[in-house]
Design an enzyme around this catalytic site. Sequence first.
Site, PDB file in Angstrom:
ATOM      1  N   GLY A 150       0.854  -1.183   0.000  1.00 18.65           N
ATOM      2  CA  GLY A 150       0.000   0.000   0.000  1.00 18.65           C
ATOM      3  C   GLY A 150       0.892   1.236   0.000  1.00 18.65           C
ATOM      4  NE  ARG A 151       3.511   2.943   5.549  1.00 18.90           N
ATOM      5  CZ  ARG A 151       2.699   3.516   6.455  1.00 18.90           C
ATOM      6  NH1 ARG A 151       2.629   4.832   6.533  1.00 18.90           N
ATOM      7  NH2 ARG A 151       2.019   2.767   7.288  1.00 18.90           N
ATOM      8  CB  CYS A 173     -11.644  22.772  19.076  1.00 14.15           C
ATOM      9  SG  CYS A 173     -12.089  24.279  18.235  1.00 14.15           S
ATOM     10  CE1 TYR A 231      -3.100   2.339   5.326  1.00 18.19           C
ATOM     11  CE2 TYR A 231      -0.805   2.795   4.794  1.00 18.19           C
ATOM     12  CZ  TYR A 231      -1.860   1.916   4.889  1.00 18.19           C
ATOM     13  OH  TYR A 231      -1.672   0.600   4.532  1.00 18.19           O
TER      14      TYR A 231
HETATM   15  C1  LIG Z   1      -2.480  -2.599   5.653  1.00 18.01           C
HETATM   16  C2  LIG Z   1      -2.241  -3.885   4.987  1.00 18.01           C
HETATM   17  C3  LIG Z   1      -1.398  -3.951   3.861  1.00 18.01           C
HETATM   18  C4  LIG Z   1      -0.653  -2.758   3.328  1.00 18.01           C
HETATM   19  O1  LIG Z   1       0.317  -2.284   4.202  1.00 18.01           O
HETATM   20  P1  LIG Z   1       1.331  -1.143   3.716  1.00 18.01           P
HETATM   21  O2  LIG Z   1       2.178  -0.905   4.904  1.00 18.01           O
HETATM   22  O3  LIG Z   1       0.525   0.042   3.347  1.00 18.01           O
HETATM   23  O4  LIG Z   1       2.101  -1.691   2.557  1.00 18.01           O
HETATM   24  C5  LIG Z   1      -1.265  -5.159   3.227  1.00 18.01           C
HETATM   25  N1  LIG Z   1      -1.918  -6.274   3.673  1.00 18.01           N
HETATM   26  C6  LIG Z   1      -2.719  -6.258   4.756  1.00 18.01           C
HETATM   27  C7  LIG Z   1      -3.397  -7.488   5.173  1.00 18.01           C
HETATM   28  C8  LIG Z   1      -2.909  -5.062   5.437  1.00 18.01           C
HETATM   29  O5  LIG Z   1      -3.700  -5.042   6.512  1.00 18.01           O
END
Ligand SMILES: *Cc1c(COP(=O)(O)O)cnc(C)c1O
Length: 422
Positions: free
Chosen positions: A282-283, A350, A378
């Site tokens: 993801g990241r 706030c 995120y």
């Molecule tokens: C959050 C998650 C990812 C992605 O993680 P990153 O750190 O953004 O690469 C992949 N697989 C599962 C099961 C996750 O919960």
Amino acid sequence: MNAFQLKNGELHAEGVPLSAIAQQCGTPTYVYSRAAMTEAYQAYADAGRRADGSAATQVQFAMKSNSSLAVLNVFARLGAGFDIVSGGELERVLAAGGDPRKVVFSGVGKSETEMRLALSHDVACFNVESIPELHRLSAVAAAMGKRARVSLRVNPDVDAGTHPYISTGLKNNKFGIAFEQVLGAYRAAATLPGIDIAGIDCHIGSQITQVTPYLDALDKVLELVERLESEGIKIHHLDLGGGLGITYDDETPPQIGEFVSALLVHLTHRGHGHRQVLFEPGRSLVGNAGLLLTKVEFLKPGAAKNFCIVDAAMNDLARPAMYEAYHGIRPVKPHIDAKADVYDVVGPVCESGDWLGRDRSLAVADGDLLAIMSAGAYGFVMSSNYNTRPRAAEVMVDGDRFHVIHDREMVADLMRGERVLP
Ligand SMILES: *Cc1c(COP(=O)(O)O)cnc(C)c1O
């Protein structure tokens, strides 16, 4: 690649000056670079090819990190699959033109409705996180006259060396099936009428900046694979999860290509080079492909601290408040030769926890634009309407052009569906 660079004294996203985006769309606005996402994806894909050019790996974009339709569509066009964690995310894959048969479904609390939806779209695999889930899935699939392909998510009990809130591979957290129970769970799965065993899965955490925890987890997974296959339970794919870190500040994670190669080389050495490998990044695909563009509302000098109050806040970008995360903050048009002061960069919400950066040396004036860097993962997905703040607009830059991919919310959108007592 750095898609965000100074050109003619002004920060650009690819070929587009950020001030042009602010002028047309206002602030706060998330800005993404298509080229940066594409490059990160290709780094995974290129390192995952065998000598004969065939794919040893499949990239499943972990869309919880950024689920905007245009972002999903960019990855779908590149051939990505998706790692989803809810039925809603599956609906987004469909709306973005993604292939549901390339979806893996993760998460500890899948409902029957979500299971039915995923089965009706023939998703590639369910990553099952508990034995009760296995039984529920088998019953739901059998009632539909189908069989669900599954991987069991192993908790390999390795320390990924990351923040406790984003570490998932240790014994004491809610994810996955304990290492000692996995063999038994597979034996049970093999007897269930609605289940086909497809693979094995692990995901040990997020923002991991070293390869070693992955190699440790892989060794434990392979130990299980060898045991299972000796009992006649066939494992087709290995899903190694996501979690590769990015540079927010001074972290030095492995490059994507190095990371993928290190794992594939290790697999080959252990005699498992023929296996299909899934990654769920993801990241590392989107984090540094996005920023949050914001405007300075006020400078508020103080006795103990100076505050730079901007129009983005913790509801727009929760990571600093939630994990004390660091994001670089850059002026869009740096004032050359101006004297810098040290500021806490904060939003209008706030809450004292509403900060985006602490003790930052900045030469700024009211009305200046700032870029909160590394906000592509995120970021928008965690935004909320706290303080009745409409969520930011989102823009994707593609070369010299930009596209509004998500309109800024209106206050009326926030009140939709509400009613007062008669
Ligand atoms: C959050 C998650 C990812 C992605 O993680 P990153 O750190 O953004 O690469 C992949 N697989 C599962 C099961 C996750 O919960």
